[in-house]
Design an enzyme around this catalytic site. Structure first.
Site, PDB file in Angstrom:
ATOM      1  N   LYS A 142       0.820  -1.199   0.000  1.00  0.00           N
ATOM      2  CA  LYS A 142       0.000   0.000   0.000  1.00  0.00           C
ATOM      3  C   LYS A 142       0.867   1.268   0.000  1.00  0.00           C
ATOM      4  CE  LYS A 142      -2.500   0.500   3.652  1.00  0.00           C
ATOM      5  NZ  LYS A 142      -2.759   1.658   4.503  1.00  0.00           N
ATOM      6  N   ARG A 196     -12.670   4.269   9.410  1.00  0.00           N
ATOM      7  CA  ARG A 196     -12.525   3.006  10.139  1.00  0.00           C
ATOM      8  C   ARG A 196     -13.841   2.498  10.674  1.00  0.00           C
ATOM      9  NH1 ARG A 196      -6.696   3.297  12.994  1.00  0.00           N
ATOM     10  NH2 ARG A 196      -5.612   2.882  11.070  1.00  0.00           N
ATOM     11  N   ARG A 198      12.196 -13.075   4.130  1.00  0.00           N
ATOM     12  CA  ARG A 198      13.060 -11.996   3.634  1.00  0.00           C
ATOM     13  C   ARG A 198      14.159 -11.620   4.630  1.00  0.00           C
ATOM     14  NH1 ARG A 198       8.479  -7.162   3.423  1.00  0.00           N
ATOM     15  NH2 ARG A 198       8.293  -6.923   5.673  1.00  0.00           N
ATOM     16  N   ARG A 232      14.318  -8.469   9.967  1.00  0.00           N
ATOM     17  CA  ARG A 232      13.520  -7.624  10.858  1.00  0.00           C
ATOM     18  C   ARG A 232      12.773  -8.508  11.839  1.00  0.00           C
ATOM     19  NH1 ARG A 232      10.798  -3.777   6.507  1.00  0.00           N
ATOM     20  NH2 ARG A 232       9.027  -4.201   7.844  1.00  0.00           N
ATOM     21  N   ARG A 289      -1.356  -9.126  12.308  1.00  0.00           N
ATOM     22  CA  ARG A 289      -1.628  -7.920  11.531  1.00  0.00           C
ATOM     23  C   ARG A 289      -2.768  -8.145  10.542  1.00  0.00           C
ATOM     24  NH1 ARG A 289       3.885  -6.871   9.376  1.00  0.00           N
ATOM     25  NH2 ARG A 289       5.158  -6.107  11.085  1.00  0.00           N
TER      26      ARG A 289
END
Ligand code: ZN
Length: 217
Positions: free
Chosen positions: A15, A90, A129, A163, A174
């Protein structure tokens, strides 16, 4: 005619990349609730001061404050600037307010674009990753390994980093948060025929081209 769109997608769907591209290439303005709040607090505007007091008390910023911020930001735009709403609305209530706010500035909501992802594929993409600790070249355990194991193709470094958020549990949490956030508004916009879904798992250029076709249509 300037387009007003809502861009939706879970973290990792691309996004941010697509919004940045629309800002850069189409001269659109990205209105994110978080950014607008921070800017208003920093500038010390009347709304910013109200928001600051609310946030310091630990409460959620009310719809009234958010709507006032959106109104203020829309008023500052020139008519030919399109808008990307990010992280807003939202709630069903905010979605209803948005129509009125846009109308007050001679605008209307043109499209809701959702970057759709396959959850398992997203987990696969994110958890694999890693990158070079020296030059930040990105790699992936399964799709993009260094040519020589443990050595960066570009700079020859033996050090790599991951990360801490790039693990399955975080990604699935998430996704669940994203679904909970969009559940109140997506059906509303679906009913109005405004939602267009783009495959967020496709290569970045393809996602961009698909969005451009939707906005041109
Ligand atoms: Zn390197």
């Amino acid at each position: 005619m300037a387009l007003n769109i809502i861009l939706l997608g879970p973290p990792g769907a691309g996004k941010g990349t697509q919004a940045a591209r629309l800002v850069e290439e189409a001269g659109m303005v990205q209105l994110s609730t978080g950014d607008m709040l921070r800017a208003a607090v920093k500038a010390g505007t009347p709304i910013g001061l109200q928001a600051k007091a609310v946030m310091e008390s630990g409460a959620l910023v009310s719809d009234e404050i958010v709507n006032a911020l959106i109104d203020e930001n829309l008023a500052a735009l020139s008519p030919d600037q399109g808008v990307i709403f990010d992280g807003y609305p939202r709630t069903a209530g905010q979605a209803e307010s948005l129509d009125g706010l846009l109308a007050g500035h001679g605008r209307k909501l043109d499209r809701v674009i959702e970057l759709a992802v396959d959850e398992d594929a997203l987990v696969d993409r994110i958890t694999g990753r890693f990158s070079c600790a020296q030059c930040s070249t990105p790699y992936h355990d399964r799709y993009n390994r260094p040519e020589v194991g443990g050595v960066c193709d570009l700079c020859g470094s033996n050090e790599f980093k991951r990360r801490p958020d790039d693990n399955e549990e975080t990604v699935r949490t998430r996704m669940a948060e994203y679904r909970a956030k969009t559940a109140p508004i997506l059906p509303l916009y679906d009913t109005r025929g405004l939602v267009a879904r783009v495959d967020g798992m496709a290569p970045i250029e393809e996602v961009g081209a698909a969005i451009d076709r939707i906005l041109a249509g």
